[in-house]
Design a protein around this motif. Structure first.
Motif, mmCIF file in Angstrom:
data_model
loop_
_atom_site.group_PDB
_atom_site.id
_atom_site.type_symbol
_atom_site.label_atom_id
_atom_site.label_comp_id
_atom_site.label_asym_id
_atom_site.label_seq_id
_atom_site.Cartn_x
_atom_site.Cartn_y
_atom_site.Cartn_z
ATOM 1 N N TRP A 68 -0.201 -12.786 11.332
ATOM 2 C CA TRP A 68 -0.407 -11.557 10.589
ATOM 3 C C TRP A 68 0.726 -10.586 10.890
ATOM 4 C CZ3 TRP A 68 -3.676 -11.170 6.715
ATOM 5 C CH2 TRP A 68 -4.838 -11.934 6.697
ATOM 6 N N GLN A 69 1.244 -9.958 9.833
ATOM 7 C CA GLN A 69 2.289 -8.961 9.962
ATOM 8 C C GLN A 69 1.842 -7.667 9.279
ATOM 9 O OE1 GLN A 69 5.110 -9.500 11.697
ATOM 10 N NE2 GLN A 69 4.525 -11.643 12.113
ATOM 11 N N GLN A 70 1.979 -6.537 9.973
ATOM 12 C CA GLN A 70 1.621 -5.274 9.349
ATOM 13 C C GLN A 70 2.708 -4.851 8.366
ATOM 14 O OE1 GLN A 70 0.434 -2.115 11.980
ATOM 15 N NE2 GLN A 70 -0.503 -0.983 10.288
ATOM 16 N N LEU A 120 -8.784 0.925 6.196
ATOM 17 C CA LEU A 120 -8.771 2.349 6.488
ATOM 18 C C LEU A 120 -7.340 2.894 6.577
ATOM 19 C CD1 LEU A 120 -10.953 4.523 7.149
ATOM 20 C CD2 LEU A 120 -10.491 4.063 9.559
ATOM 21 N N ARG A 121 -7.129 4.053 5.936
ATOM 22 C CA ARG A 121 -5.888 4.810 6.038
ATOM 23 C C ARG A 121 -4.645 3.983 5.696
ATOM 24 N NH1 ARG A 121 -6.092 9.690 7.913
ATOM 25 N NH2 ARG A 121 -3.943 9.637 8.687
ATOM 26 N N GLY A 122 -4.785 3.119 4.724
ATOM 27 C CA GLY A 122 -3.627 2.384 4.221
ATOM 28 C C GLY A 122 -3.084 1.328 5.151
ATOM 29 N N ASN A 123 -3.876 0.860 6.095
ATOM 30 C CA ASN A 123 -3.428 -0.211 6.974
ATOM 31 C C ASN A 123 -3.532 -1.545 6.242
ATOM 32 O OD1 ASN A 123 -2.856 0.634 9.981
ATOM 33 N ND2 ASN A 123 -4.504 1.958 9.236
ATOM 34 N N ILE A 124 -2.400 -2.227 6.083
ATOM 35 C CA ILE A 124 -2.300 -3.451 5.301
ATOM 36 C C ILE A 124 -1.571 -4.506 6.127
ATOM 37 C CG2 ILE A 124 -1.486 -4.482 3.140
ATOM 38 C CD1 ILE A 124 -1.293 -1.595 2.021
ATOM 39 N N PHE A 125 -2.099 -5.732 6.117
ATOM 40 C CA PHE A 125 -1.491 -6.841 6.835
ATOM 41 C C PHE A 125 -1.407 -8.042 5.892
ATOM 42 C CE2 PHE A 125 -3.527 -4.101 9.849
ATOM 43 C CZ PHE A 125 -2.753 -4.130 11.000
#
Length: 333
Positions: free
Chosen positions: A258-260, A245-250
């Motif tokens: 995990w790193q955003q 959602l809304r360009g959230n990438i990890f």
């Protein structure tokens, strides 16, 4: 996976073939079937197969000329998968599951439940016989006979602790209420993916879960984000990427955390594919394609601004299933 997008576009117990309540209508033949909403696309090794609105399934050997398949349903199909070049399955609304044994030209109905009123959102076969179909509100079906019979499962291991305790109390005191709660207490399962050594399940409310025993048991991963995830991918080196959602990438390196990924573009990511070594493509709403190369994110946007639901690389081209049908884009040499 794409549940929220479909709603935005406004297109929208064990079950077996004997559970079909009424005979569904066959998909309508359309002159421009490759120009309708298409939600998923696969390359079987012999041809391209895409699925979408009103039971549409189209095939092509060259990404130019498309033929519409014979399909026994008019529901919105949300995902397609193949095990080999001939045997494939697709799923969609009303818990519909169809299959093909001729590479996608003709399809048969394996399951539908119009009374359930829930979409199946993704489907995966790890062998010709063993498969999974997942969807809204914790929908989870499993088959061990190629889809002739689908068994419904409730993955209570993915509940939060307080929800597990609540259901345990309810199960003894009010069985009817327990059954009603289990139908909606789990989040949407948007994507199921097979990696080298595990199965991954991602979904609503930041759900990340894995199975290391071929789907027999499932465990929640650490919470890294409370929004919806629609896409997950990994490669042979153990590099992982998850988005939604809304360009959230990890992203996560092997044995790392995990790193955003910094991103000021808020387009929801629907699918992730590997373009080359160290190069991921993330297909998103509003015609956005994120390129994640060597831990750096860049953005391009198609002129028509239509949502891209999935894509495959074929003959040095990016073949996309989009809100507006098939899109073809050359890949850089």
């Amino acid at each position: 996976m794409k549940y929220m997008l479909y709603a935005g576009l406004a297109v929208a117990a064990s079950l077996s073939t004997q559970s079909i309540a009424s005979e569904p209508l066959a998909a309508i033949t359309a002159i421009k079937a490759d120009k309708t909403l298409l939600t998923d696309i696969e390359y079987t090794g012999k041809q391209l197969v895409a699925v979408g609105k009103h039971g549409t399934v189209i095939t092509s050997v060259d990404a130019k000329d498309w033929q519409q398949a014979s399909v026994p349903t008019q529901v919105l199909l949300t995902a397609v998968t193949f095990n080999g070049s001939e045997r494939g399955w697709a799923c969609g609304h009303d818990a519909t599951i169809i299959n093909t044994t001729d590479g996608g030209a003709n399809w048969q109905l394996q399951q539908v439940n119009t009374q359930l009123d829930k979409p199946c959102l993704d489907i995966l076969f790890t062998t010709e016989q063993h498969g999974f179909a997942v969807g809204a509100y914790g929908m989870f079906y499993e088959t061990t006979d190629g889809g002739e019979n689908w068994q419904k499962r409730f993955l209570d291991s993915l509940l939060f602790t307080e929800d597990q305790e609540y259901l345990n109390d309810l199960k003894g005191s009010d069985p009817d209420a327990y059954e009603a709660e289990t139908a909606s207490i789990l989040p949407h399962f948007n994507r199921i993916v097979a990696t080298g050594n595990k199965l991954m399940l991602v979904g609503e409310m930041g759900l990340l879960a894995h199975s290391t025993d071929d789907g027999k048991t499932w465990q929640r991963d650490e919470e890294i984000y409370m929004g919806s995830f629609f896409a997950y991918a990994s490669d042979e080196r153990g590099e992982e990427i998850v988005a939604g959602l809304r360009g959230n990438i990890f992203s996560r390196h092997p044995d790392g955390q995990w790193q955003q990924i910094d991103n000021n573009k808020t387009a929801t990511v629907n699918s992730i594919i590997k373009a080359a070594e160290n190069h991921w493509l993330l297909l998103a709403n509003s015609g956005v394609i994120f390129h994640y190369i060597n831990d750096q994110l860049t953005v391009e946007q198609l002129a028509d601004g239509k949502a891209i639901l999935d894509a495959v690389i074929f003959d040095k081209q990016l073949i996309m299933a989009s809100e507006n049908g098939i899109k073809v884009k050359g890949m850089a040499r």
